[in-house]
Design an enzyme around this catalytic site. Structure first.
Site, PDB file in Angstrom:
ATOM      1  N   HIS A 119      23.836  15.361  37.684  1.00 13.56           N
ATOM      2  CA  HIS A 119      23.366  14.282  36.802  1.00 13.56           C
ATOM      3  C   HIS A 119      22.945  13.051  37.617  1.00 13.56           C
ATOM      4  O   HIS A 119      21.971  12.386  37.285  1.00 13.56           O
ATOM      5  CB  HIS A 119      24.441  13.904  35.787  1.00 13.56           C
ATOM      6  CG  HIS A 119      24.723  14.994  34.792  1.00 13.56           C
ATOM      7  ND1 HIS A 119      23.717  15.674  34.149  1.00 13.56           N
ATOM      8  CD2 HIS A 119      25.883  15.541  34.346  1.00 13.56           C
ATOM      9  CE1 HIS A 119      24.253  16.588  33.343  1.00 13.56           C
ATOM     10  NE2 HIS A 119      25.559  16.530  33.450  1.00 13.56           N
TER      11      HIS A 119
ATOM     12  N   LEU B 146       3.874   1.415  32.209  1.00 17.63           N
ATOM     13  CA  LEU B 146       4.498   2.534  31.493  1.00 17.63           C
ATOM     14  C   LEU B 146       5.654   2.065  30.604  1.00 17.63           C
ATOM     15  O   LEU B 146       6.459   1.228  31.020  1.00 17.63           O
ATOM     16  CB  LEU B 146       5.064   3.509  32.539  1.00 17.63           C
ATOM     17  CG  LEU B 146       5.889   4.668  31.984  1.00 17.63           C
ATOM     18  CD1 LEU B 146       4.973   5.778  31.467  1.00 17.63           C
ATOM     19  CD2 LEU B 146       6.842   5.231  33.046  1.00 17.63           C
TER      20      LEU B 146
ATOM     21  N   ASP C 276      16.316  19.277  31.816  1.00 12.54           N
ATOM     22  CA  ASP C 276      17.380  20.281  31.808  1.00 12.54           C
ATOM     23  C   ASP C 276      17.637  20.816  33.217  1.00 12.54           C
ATOM     24  O   ASP C 276      16.744  20.815  34.066  1.00 12.54           O
ATOM     25  CB  ASP C 276      16.950  21.425  30.874  1.00 12.54           C
ATOM     26  CG  ASP C 276      18.131  22.252  30.418  1.00 12.54           C
ATOM     27  OD1 ASP C 276      19.287  21.870  30.699  1.00 12.54           O
ATOM     28  OD2 ASP C 276      17.893  23.291  29.768  1.00 12.54           O
TER      29      ASP C 276
HETATM   30  C1  FPP Z   1      20.737  18.587  30.819  1.00  8.66           C
HETATM   31  O1  FPP Z   1      21.096  19.330  31.955  1.00  8.66           O
HETATM   32  C2  FPP Z   1      20.825  17.180  31.142  1.00  8.66           C
HETATM   33  C3  FPP Z   1      21.574  16.267  30.471  1.00  8.66           C
HETATM   34  C4  FPP Z   1      22.389  16.593  29.297  1.00  8.66           C
HETATM   35  C5  FPP Z   1      21.638  14.876  30.913  1.00  8.66           C
HETATM   36  C6  FPP Z   1      20.345  14.340  31.434  1.00  8.66           C
HETATM   37  C7  FPP Z   1      20.581  13.029  32.040  1.00  8.66           C
HETATM   38  C8  FPP Z   1      19.993  12.601  33.166  1.00  8.66           C
HETATM   39  C9  FPP Z   1      19.013  13.399  33.936  1.00  8.66           C
HETATM   40  C10 FPP Z   1      20.282  11.260  33.704  1.00  8.66           C
HETATM   41  C11 FPP Z   1      19.776  10.213  32.766  1.00  8.66           C
HETATM   42  C12 FPP Z   1      19.633   8.961  33.447  1.00  8.66           C
HETATM   43  C13 FPP Z   1      19.787   7.758  32.898  1.00  8.66           C
HETATM   44  C14 FPP Z   1      19.446   6.601  33.714  1.00  8.66           C
HETATM   45  C15 FPP Z   1      20.283   7.506  31.535  1.00  8.66           C
HETATM   46  P1  FPP Z   1      22.408  20.210  31.899  1.00  8.66           P
HETATM   47  O2  FPP Z   1      23.543  19.434  32.411  1.00  8.66           O
HETATM   48  O3  FPP Z   1      22.590  20.749  30.522  1.00  8.66           O
HETATM   49  O4  FPP Z   1      22.059  21.350  32.898  1.00  8.66           O
HETATM   50  P2  FPP Z   1      22.557  22.852  32.809  1.00  8.66           P
HETATM   51  O5  FPP Z   1      21.802  23.452  31.648  1.00  8.66           O
HETATM   52  O6  FPP Z   1      22.132  23.375  34.125  1.00  8.66           O
HETATM   53  O7  FPP Z   1      24.021  22.841  32.604  1.00  8.66           O
END
Ligand code: FPP
Length: 231
Positions: free
Chosen positions: A30, A124, A13
């Site tokens: 992201h 892993l 998150d």
């Molecule tokens: C939550 O942070 C994160 C997500 C919904 C997406 C997570 C995805 C990645 C870290 C990349 C994944 C990588 C691959 C290779 C598939 P948020 O955007 O809700 O953060 P916020 O709460 O600050 O808005």
């Protein structure tokens, strides 16, 4: 570090807030978050963790603005184009849980090809939860069980029988669940599997979560007294 922790799950998150704090677009957060997936996967592999399950896209994330959803859909391609050779060299095996069929064909192809390419690796297991929701997983399991009852394959079911219908079938139980960026919720992640997991919440945002933070969370885990309901 020696660890008894076999399966770590992470709610990654805080990408959006991390980017906003730097006056950048959420998508930049992201992208940085996906680069950090590579760092933490390599660290987990080195620490001899068996499985790292990452919440990359939830069944609820479709509610986000279209541009953000579209960006999250192309990220697997960006990620695997850059890192698949390195993950392969490190012996990391890619897996996915969730319903991939709702993703664009190219996203599905990229993921399935990474899974296929790495299927014999012994390091892993890097397990991406994509279009995954814990309730959705449980409902799907119940429906499959109902089908098998109708076919006469099953007449009653116990906990390990139920687990065999989940998307995580065959994986060790989740020992430690980490959520970054301050929120203290499960958010429909691995509802069944987290029953006895230790939960660690950190204020660090996902793009800033480093190997040292993973080690710190594992030390917290090692110092907890896991009783599984006993004394
Ligand atoms: C939550 O942070 C994160 C997500 C919904 C997406 C997570 C995805 C990645 C870290 C990349 C994944 C990588 C691959 C290779 C598939 P948020 O955007 O809700 O953060 P916020 O709460 O600050 O808005």
């Amino acid at each position: 570090m020696q660890t008894t922790c076999k399966h770590v799950a992470i709610i990654m998150d805080g990408n959006g807030r991390w980017a906003k704090n730097q006056n950048k677009l959420r998508t930049f957060g992201h992208l940085s978050g996906s680069e950090n997936v590579r760092n933490i996967a390599l660290a987990a592999n080195k620490l001899k963790i068996q499985v790292l399950t990452l919440y990359a896209f939830s069944t609820e994330n479709w509610k986000r603005p279209m541009e953000e959803v579209e960006y999250l859909m192309i990220l697997p391609e960006v990620f695997f184009n850059r890192f698949i050779d390195e993950l392969m060299r490190e012996g990391i095996k890619i897996m996915a849980i969730g319903d991939l069929t709702r993703f664009p064909p190219n996203t599905q192809r990229v993921l399935l090809s990474a899974i296929e390419k790495t299927k014999n690796n012994q390091g892993l297991i890097l397990n991406f939860a994509m279009n995954y929701g814990g309730r959705d997983e449980i409902i799907r399991a119940v429906n499959k069980i109902a089908d098998d009852v109708r076919l006469g394959k099953v007449d009653s079911i116990d906990e390990s029988g139920f687990e065999s219908y989940l998307m995580t079938a065959g994986l060790p139980a989740v020992d430690l669940m980490i959520r970054t960026s301050g929120e203290q919720r499960i958010s429909n992640f691995l509802l069944w599997q987290l029953a006895y997991a230790e939960l660690v919440f950190t204020d660090v945002s996902w793009p800033d979560f480093k190997e040292a933070d993973l080690i710190e969370a594992m030390q917290v885990f090692e110092n907890r007294n896991r009783r599984f309901g006993g004394l």
